[in-house]
Design a protein around this motif. Sequence first.
Motif: not given
Length: 194
Positions: A110-119
């Motif tokens: 998913v894309e986090g609030d800061d735009g970074a991808l995370e699992i």
Amino acid sequence: MSDNATQHAGGALFIADHGALDFLNTVAQVEGQAVDAWQRDDDVKRWLAQSGLVVVPESLAFAEGELLREARALRETIRRLVAQKKAGEPVDTAALNHYLACASSYPQLVEGDDGALEITRIYGYQTPAQLLEPIATLAASLLSDPHFERVRECEHPECILWFYDRTKAHRRRWCSMALCGNRAKVARFRQQQK
């Protein structure tokens, strides 16, 4: 969580510095009587949501009383295992492993609030045991913690709450300085005045 971050959820306290112990602390002693913060399914849902340990979908519905019964059963399983381990007795893991086996989850990118991808992990909740599996996982990590000696019961004689001692010197004695620590100080002061 520090004393300053103490939170209440349906009468429960988040002061244990470990989610599995906060789960146990949903039963507290008030005026010599054990008081259960959970009286209905909604109490359990509210606690799970406020704890931040489980995302509870708005549309989640089980047969009335089913979640409450399952949450109380898991809580007593964890309480028994913690007490067994603290007493140096063999730990019967079968009941906790039942909850762990109920897991229905998968990883999702998913894309986090800061735009970074995370699992992140997505859970299926067809049964109350599946909903409670993250709590069972926390309990399993607690029981297998190499520093389990830091798991303690409050030293106040009228308290039954548990905590994980994360203090630097590992000398924490009270579930909360604002609660039992202060009561002990007042009692000591009164004793000195006599």
